[in-house]
Scaffold this active site. Structure first.
Site, PDB file in Angstrom:
ATOM      1  N   LYS A 202     -28.436  15.608  -5.750  1.00  0.00           N
ATOM      2  CA  LYS A 202     -28.612  14.324  -6.388  1.00  0.00           C
ATOM      3  C   LYS A 202     -27.536  13.425  -5.804  1.00  0.00           C
ATOM      4  O   LYS A 202     -26.337  13.657  -6.008  1.00  0.00           O
ATOM      5  CB  LYS A 202     -28.424  14.492  -7.881  1.00  0.00           C
ATOM      6  CG  LYS A 202     -28.643  13.235  -8.632  1.00  0.00           C
ATOM      7  CD  LYS A 202     -28.776  13.551 -10.088  1.00  0.00           C
ATOM      8  CE  LYS A 202     -29.051  12.302 -10.854  1.00  0.00           C
ATOM      9  NZ  LYS A 202     -29.079  12.582 -12.279  1.00  0.00           N
ATOM     10  N   LYS A 254     -33.139  14.058  -4.687  1.00  0.00           N
ATOM     11  CA  LYS A 254     -33.340  12.696  -5.154  1.00  0.00           C
ATOM     12  C   LYS A 254     -32.203  11.786  -4.758  1.00  0.00           C
ATOM     13  O   LYS A 254     -31.071  12.260  -4.674  1.00  0.00           O
ATOM     14  CB  LYS A 254     -33.583  12.659  -6.657  1.00  0.00           C
ATOM     15  CG  LYS A 254     -32.318  12.917  -7.487  1.00  0.00           C
ATOM     16  CD  LYS A 254     -32.641  13.138  -8.913  1.00  0.00           C
ATOM     17  CE  LYS A 254     -32.627  11.856  -9.681  1.00  0.00           C
ATOM     18  NZ  LYS A 254     -32.607  12.106 -11.126  1.00  0.00           N
TER      19      LYS A 254
HETATM   20  C1  PBG Z   1     -29.750  11.940 -15.629  1.00  0.00           C
HETATM   21  C2  PBG Z   1     -30.750  11.488 -14.662  1.00  0.00           C
HETATM   22  C3  PBG Z   1     -30.770  10.308 -13.910  1.00  0.00           C
HETATM   23  C4  PBG Z   1     -31.983  10.315 -13.244  1.00  0.00           C
HETATM   24  C5  PBG Z   1     -32.644  11.498 -13.582  1.00  0.00           C
HETATM   25  N1  PBG Z   1     -31.853  12.226 -14.442  1.00  0.00           N
HETATM   26  C6  PBG Z   1     -29.837   9.152 -13.852  1.00  0.00           C
HETATM   27  C7  PBG Z   1     -28.494   9.255 -13.305  1.00  0.00           C
HETATM   28  O1  PBG Z   1     -28.090  10.249 -12.693  1.00  0.00           O
HETATM   29  O2  PBG Z   1     -27.755   8.306 -13.527  1.00  0.00           O
HETATM   30  C8  PBG Z   1     -32.499   9.225 -12.378  1.00  0.00           C
HETATM   31  C9  PBG Z   1     -33.978   9.200 -12.217  1.00  0.00           C
HETATM   32  C10 PBG Z   1     -34.533   7.907 -11.776  1.00  0.00           C
HETATM   33  O3  PBG Z   1     -33.817   6.964 -11.404  1.00  0.00           O
HETATM   34  O4  PBG Z   1     -35.764   7.808 -11.809  1.00  0.00           O
HETATM   35  N2  PBG Z   1     -28.750  12.710 -15.163  1.00  0.00           N
END
Ligand code: PBG
Length: 332
Positions: A202, A254
């Site tokens: 991530k 992601k």
């Molecule tokens: C929570 C989470 C996030 C997303 C998915 N799970 C946000 C972040 O890390 O701030 C983002 C998903 C999206 O933007 O569609 N940890």
């Protein structure tokens, strides 16, 4: 003998593109409705449905979910991913609402487990929808997200969601070692068939903004001390490798489109790779289409195909139902 590729006129690549039937004969990748995973936001009655930065996406009440999830199943979608908008009076520094067996997410899981049992229910595991500071974990005195105490909280959160009936849990917090410890906790508690899907990579991305408004997270600061630096490849692949070794069934990368290279390179480590087309990517397409700059359906289909081409086996996308409808109408 060295094999060489034929040159013109022995090779004419346009031969492969001459009409739609021949093009299909040579098509290398395909997009199916069952490739799509639909993320759903859940709210209670005090909150509004509309998410202004995500046109076409709404937060649903628990009572509205059955119809939505049923429709998704009819369209060929086989998994949904729930995230809650926790009422602000239930948020706290330690995010303890995440452990409430009757919180919004658990209500939704219980309801859909009975109403649409054939749908696979996945849930996001991280504390940010529940914390007053909007971070994914627990802060120490200096505001640093503590790794190991956060994992203990994530285990509690995971077991809470599994007890409500989740089929799979998706830790999105980026703590070190949490896949192993969550897997151990699942095994110890007899949950041998729970899918553990790690957001192994991530990135600390600017594309999560609309998600944060959707779940009402008021983030203080940024998440660079736990999410991956967008400049890095080696480190991302180490994350993938570690999480597979720790017991992940699948890996999520992601955001999706800006990180196709990572999707491509993460293949071959021994687990399925899923792409997450995140909220900001969704918003870019919607906004460009609203300005008549691009054709929305064509853009979603082309980008989803690019995830498949790069090596993703599944795609998490807010447009899952719209895309599945296009596929049904044979626009894909
Ligand atoms: C929570 C989470 C996030 C997303 C998915 N799970 C946000 C972040 O890390 O701030 C983002 C998903 C999206 O933007 O569609 N940890």
């Amino acid at each position: 003998m060295k094999l060489t590729v034929a040159d013109y006129p022995y090779s004419r690549l346009r031969r492969l593109r001459q009409n739609s039937s021949v093009r299909e004969l040579f098509q290398e990748n395909h997009l199916l409705a069952s490739d799509l995973i639909w993320p759903i936001f859940i709210r209670n009655t005090a909150d509004t449905a509309e998410i202004t930065t995500m046109p076409g996406v709404v937060r649903y009440l628990v009572d509205e979910l059955e119809e939505q999830v049923n429709e998704a199943y009819q369209l060929g979608i086989r998994a949904v991913l729930f995230s809650p908008k926790t009422p602000s009076d239930l948020k706290s520094a330690d995010g303890k609402e995440a452990f409430n067996p009757n919180n919004l997410i658990c209500q939704a899981i219980k309801k859909i487990k009975i109403a649409v049992p054939q749908m696979t229910i996945l849930t996001d595991v991280a504390l940010d929808p529940y914390t007053s500071h909007g971070h994914d974990g627990l802060l120490n005195d200096t505001g640093y997200v503590e790794n190991d105490s956060t994992i203990s909280a994530l285990i509690k959160q995971s077991l809470n969601q599994v007890a409500a009936g989740a089929d799979g849990i998706c830790p999105s917090d980026m703590m070190d070692g949490r896949i192993k410890l969550i897997r151990d906790a699942l095994e110890t508690n007899g949950h041998h068939n729970i899918l553990l899907v790690s957001y192994a990579v991530k990135y600390a991305s600017c594309f999560y903004g609309p998600f944060r408004s959707a779940v009402g997270a008021n983030l203080k600061g940024d998440k660079k001390a736990y999410q991956v630096n967008p400049a890095n490849v080696t480190e991302a692949l180490l994350e993938v490798k570690q999480d597979i070794q720790e017991g992940a069934d699948a890996i999520i990368i992601k955001p999706g489109l800006p990180y196709l290279d990572i999707i491509s390179k993460a293949n071959g480590y021994g687990a399925a790779i899923w792409a997450y087309q995140v909220s900001g990517e969704y918003a870019m397409i919607k906004c460009a289409a609203a300005a008549n700059a691009i054709d929305e359906k064509a853009a979603f289909l082309e980008i989803c195909l690019s995830f498949k081409r790069a090596g993703a086996s599944k795609i998490v996308t807010y447009a899952a139902k719209e895309i599945a409808r296009c596929l049904r109408e044979n626009l894909g």
